[in-house]
Every structure is written in C-alpha cells, then in structure tokens.
Design a protein around this motif. Structure first.
Motif, mmCIF file in Angstrom:
data_model
loop_
_atom_site.group_PDB
_atom_site.id
_atom_site.type_symbol
_atom_site.label_atom_id
_atom_site.label_comp_id
_atom_site.label_asym_id
_atom_site.label_seq_id
_atom_site.Cartn_x
_atom_site.Cartn_y
_atom_site.Cartn_z
ATOM 1 N N SER A 179 0.830 -1.219 0.000
ATOM 2 C CA SER A 179 0.000 0.000 0.000
ATOM 3 C C SER A 179 0.862 1.266 0.000
ATOM 4 C CB SER A 179 -0.932 0.002 1.206
ATOM 5 O OG SER A 179 -0.160 -0.078 2.392
ATOM 6 N N GLN A 211 1.717 2.686 -3.713
ATOM 7 C CA GLN A 211 0.696 3.023 -4.709
ATOM 8 C C GLN A 211 1.044 4.280 -5.522
ATOM 9 O OE1 GLN A 211 -3.269 2.573 -3.308
ATOM 10 N NE2 GLN A 211 -4.125 4.004 -4.781
ATOM 11 N N VAL A 269 -4.345 -0.466 -9.726
ATOM 12 C CA VAL A 269 -3.551 0.231 -8.704
ATOM 13 C C VAL A 269 -4.332 1.422 -8.146
ATOM 14 C CG1 VAL A 269 -1.407 1.500 -8.258
ATOM 15 C CG2 VAL A 269 -1.367 -0.565 -9.669
ATOM 16 N N LEU A 322 -4.304 -0.269 -3.205
ATOM 17 C CA LEU A 322 -3.496 -1.473 -2.980
ATOM 18 C C LEU A 322 -3.491 -1.809 -1.493
ATOM 19 C CD1 LEU A 322 -0.398 -0.740 -5.275
ATOM 20 C CD2 LEU A 322 -2.320 -2.294 -5.714
#
Ligand code: ME8
Length: 512
Positions: free
Chosen positions: A168, A171, A198, A202
């Motif tokens: 994450s 991203q 994306v 994420l």
C-alpha cells in the motif's frame, strides 16, 4: 560503447507439461534476443522454471513422487521444449538452485531491512491455480453460487500467520512510474487495466505461508516459506549473480524487457517494481504482456484434452513454420487462435509461395543461366534502386518495431518487401531477358540476390534454421549475416550451391 540487452521469459510452473502457450512467449523473447545480437548488442537472455509453491507441491503429491524428483523431471522437459523450439537462452534458471535461494533470501533481507515487511496474520481468499490472493470485491459468482477468482480459478479461504509486504505504501510511486514512463508497460489494454487496479487501492500483500513447506524459508523464521511470487520474481536478479554487485552479469541490470503473458502482468508491473523500490534496486525498463492462445476457438485445458505440445506441431509442420505462424497470425499483444487451417494457409501462402518461390525462381535462374555464379552489380535502373532502397530500410524499421514489441508489424514490413520482389521479378521477367539482353538478366538476378540476402538476414531471428539455409544458398558467409554486414555488398563471382526448396507446401491428407 557496447549496448546491453537483457530479456527474460516468465519462469514456467513445473506442475504440468510444457505447451504451446509457454513456447509462444519463449519464441517471442527469442526473436528479441536474436535480433539484438544481430544488431551487435551484448545480450543476456534468461528463461527457466518456477518450482516452489503449493501448486507444484500438490502436483508432486498427486504424481506420488518427492517434490525434488518431480521438479527435476518436469524442469528437464521444459528445457527440452525450449531446445526443440530453438530458444537461444543464455541461462536456464531453476528456483530450486542454491544460487537462486541465496539471492532471493538476500532480496528479502534487503526489503525487510528497509522496513517494508512486517509479521501479522492473513485471512482472505487465495486461488491456488493462480497462486494469487484476491480481494473480496474482485471475486465473481461461479455456476453453483460459489465464489471464483476473476480468472475463473476456484478460491479458498486462507487463515494463517504471515509476513506482509507494505504494498500500500507504493501506490503513488507505482502510478507515477506508469505516468512518467509510458513505455514501462504494454500493450495499451494491459497498461490501462493495471493502472485502474492500482488506482482502486493497494492492500499490503501476504508474502509468506506457513501451511506447507515447499518453498524458500524466510530468513530468520523458517516456519514460514516465501510466497511463491516473491521467490519467482527474484529469478531475474538471481541469474545475474545478485547480491554480488561485482558479478559480471550484474552489468545487465536493469532488465530491458520482461516478456510475460497477460495473466501475470499484475505480478510484473505492480508487485515486482514495488519489491525493487523497497529494496532500493533500479527498475526494469519494460514489461510487455502477450495475448492468449485458444485452440480451434476453445480455451486450452487438460479437461478438454486439447493441450497442444509445440513439439507435436513442429514434427508435423517444421519448426520455422510454427515459429512464423505464432508471431504472424495476430498482432503481438492480442489474443490468437491456433487452427490447423490457418497454420497451413500461412505456411503455403506466405512461406512456400511468397518467400520459397521467390528464392527458388531466382536461384534456379542463377544456376541455369549464370553457371551458379553471383553476377556483378550492374548499372541500376530506377526500379532496381527502388527495390534495394526498400530492403536497405528494413534494419531501421524493424529495430523501431521491435522496440515497441510490434513483432507482427515487423514481419509485415518484411513481407511487403518480399511482395515487392515478386512484383519486380514478374515485371523484369529475367527468364525472357536471357535471349534478348543477357547482361541485363544478370543484373536483375543480382538485384534479387541482394534483396533476398537482406530479407533472409532480417528474418533470421524469426526463423533461424531456414534463414540460415537460405543464406547458405545465397553464398553469404557466417560473418556476413549481421545487420552491419548488410551495408557491404557481396563480391560478384561467388559460386552458389545447387538450389534447394526452403518451405515445403503442406498438403492435408485426403480424408479416407
Ligand atoms: O505464471 N497463451 O507460470 P505458468 C499465451 N510461474 N501464453 C500462454 C498461454 C496461452 N494459452 N498459457 C501460458 C507462471 N502462457 C509463473 C511465472 S515469472 C516470474 C513466474 C505463457 O507456467 C504466458 O507467458 O503458468 C504466461 O504468462 C505463462 O506462460 C504462464 O506460465
């Protein structure tokens, strides 16, 4: 300065036998590697096998064989398939090799040291067939109300302790990568899909498993084995000698091109660059996804019993007819269908007629009317110059097309030139000139020999065996077969071997 070119294929799972889909991506990568070698680049071409993970472990159990013995056998078959397809790989990496295990653990340690890996517990969906975790909102409804992965693969609920990768956190950097380097990911459709995946957000990625053991142990916690995709993607570095920065092959990093199927674009265009960013390693220059093959209009599957071993096709049609068909049939990047009818038509029309006949007609006229000796170049007419100029443009045109992975367009460009040669020979009619103007006949044949040399040189990456034989027949020596050598015309006066057919026409056996 030498230019380096590093190209890879996916490393294939050894849970089943190699088939035409695997051969396809490998042939495409082979064309890229051979093309760059002929252009004078220093090339490293990597292929191999992906041997860990639950899917492979289960296949070994089903075969009643210990995993290592099982993977040894199937990996050998993948290697034999690559050899049978004339794939000119420089190395064949297997993920069970000690060099790969050490490199992958080093990569993990680097990512973990940069605080991108943490321990938690995974609870969620997993599709074994895809070796992929899916979010709830990605699942689709199956026929009996059960949940399926978007690929149609069955999913299971998995709950176990797991290390997580902080996907994450990457991203924004990934989106910036796609934006700033539009050439990083192709083709267009795949790029759009990945960007929207994306953008949709994420989540951190589970990167270890504890419920089975056929994998690379996590450094410092060997109750966990690494998620097979962390393990597999690392192959692109481990074959270079990573983490030893001084290893000679490390000069090939970053890779110029990861060629993959569209099914695994996500792993290569999202997870892989994120792992590398986390480790502080330069990113590959390009990921390009090929389309999907169906067989006579149907999805290839074990249950339908229509899985095609490329070696059977080669046996029947010849290697280069198969390699040619794969890359010619549908623009590279799009989906294609393998049908016998289409394969036979391509072989008979484009190989046997367009190219084979051109060579046969020209070479037999040279044999018959010039004593099999390459004539000197004569004064060029406008038509001569036009044809030779078209041939001379091929190296530059094809380089530009291959840079964009437009392999089919590259072939089309060569075929335009072949068709121009056929129009030229028909129009010049050297067989008629024999009586009226033998000198001009010799000059016309010389133009055709020169044009065919250019064509055969440019087609070597696609059909290495047959084009090697064509260049033999044209009297071109081994060191005159690269692109730079094309700038130097062959000396006249060389004796050519007796002409031989290059591409047999395929006649479908009459139904009984
Ligand atoms: O995914 N049409 O391995 P895999 C076109 N181990 N291409 C096809 C195809 C088809 N019908 N079927 C297969 C894996 N392919 C992982 C890769 S890489 C670090 C790890 C080709 O054995 C295509 O290139 O499932 C696809 O991406 C690849 O085979 C999948 O091979």
């Amino acid at each position: 300065m030498t230019r380096r070119f590093y190209v890879t294929t996916p490393i294939y799972y050894v849970n089943g036998a190699p088939h035409i889909g695997h051969a396809y991506t490998s042939v495409a990568a082979d064309v890229m590697a051979r093309f760059h070698r002929l252009a004078g680049d220093e090339v490293f071409f990597l292929t191999g096998t992906d041997e860990h993970g639950q899917k492979v472990e289960q296949a070994a159990v089903a075969a009643g064989v210990a995993p290592k013995a099982f993977v040894d056998k199937v990996a050998a078959d993948f290697r034999a398939m690559a050899d049978a397809m004339d794939i000119s790989y420089d190395d064949f990496i297997r993920t069970t090799e000690p060099r790969h295990i050490a490199a992958t653990q080093a990569l993990w340690t680097r990512v973990a040291r940069n605080d991108a890996i943490y321990l938690d517990a995974y609870e969620g969906w997993y599709a074994l067939r895809d070796e992929c975790f899916y979010n709830e909102d990605e699942l689709v409804d199956g026929p009996n109300g059960q949940k399926l992965a978007p690929t149609g693969a069955p999913v299971e609920w998995v709950k176990e302790p797991s290390y997580f990768f902080r996907l994450s956190a990457f991203q924004d950097r990934l989106l910036a990568l796609y934006e700033q380097h539009p050439e990083f990911l192709g083709p267009y459709g795949t790029r759009n899909e990945i960007i929207s995946f994306v953008k949709s957000g994420l989540r951190d990625l589970s990167v270890s498993r504890t419920s089975f053991s056929w994998g690379i142990p996590v450094p410092g916690d060997d109750k966990h084995v690494m998620y097979v995709w962390f393990d597999a993607l690392a192959n692109y570095l481990s074959a270079l000698g990573f983490p030893d920065e001084q290893a000679p092959r490390m000069a090939f990093w970053p890779a110029n091109l990861h060629l993959v199927g569209k099914d695994i674009a996500r792993f290569h265009a999202v997870y892989w660059p994120a792992f590398l960013m986390a480790a502080g390693i330069e990113l590959p220059k390009k990921v390009f996804a090929n389309g999907w093959w169906t067989i006579e209009g149907q999805k290839m599957s074990k249950s339908l019993g229509n899985v095609v071993d490329p070696r059977a096709l080669v046996q029947e049609f010849g290697l280069d007819a198969v390699r040619f068909f794969m890359l010619r049939e549908v623009p590279f990047g799009g989906d294609s269908d393998l049908s016998r009818k289409a394969l036979i038509a391509r072989n008979n029309i484009e190989l046997a007629n367009d190219l084979g006949n051109l060579a046969q007609r020209t070479l037999s006229l040279v044999a018959r009317n010039c004593g099999g000796i390459v004539p000197e170049r004569g004064p060029a007419t406008e038509e001569d110059s036009k044809l030779l100029a078209q041939v001379a443009l091929l190296p530059e045109l094809l380089s530009a097309q291959l840079e964009r992975c437009a392999l089919t367009d590259a072939l089309e460009e060569v075929w335009k030139t072949i068709r121009a040669c056929n129009a030229y020979i028909d129009h010049q009619a050297p067989w008629a000139l024999r009586k009226t103007d033998p000198e001009r006949m010799a000059h016309v044949l010389r133009v055709l020999l020169d044009a065919m040399r250019g064509i055969a040189t440019m087609l070597q990456p696609f059909m290495p065996g047959t084009m090697g034989r064509m260049l033999d027949q044209l009297g071109v020596a081994a060191d005159e077969r690269n692109f730079a050598a094309l700038e130097q015309p062959l000396p006249g006066g060389r004796a050519l071997p007796p002409p031989q057919g290059l591409f047999p026409r395929y006649v479908e056996a009459e139904a009984e």
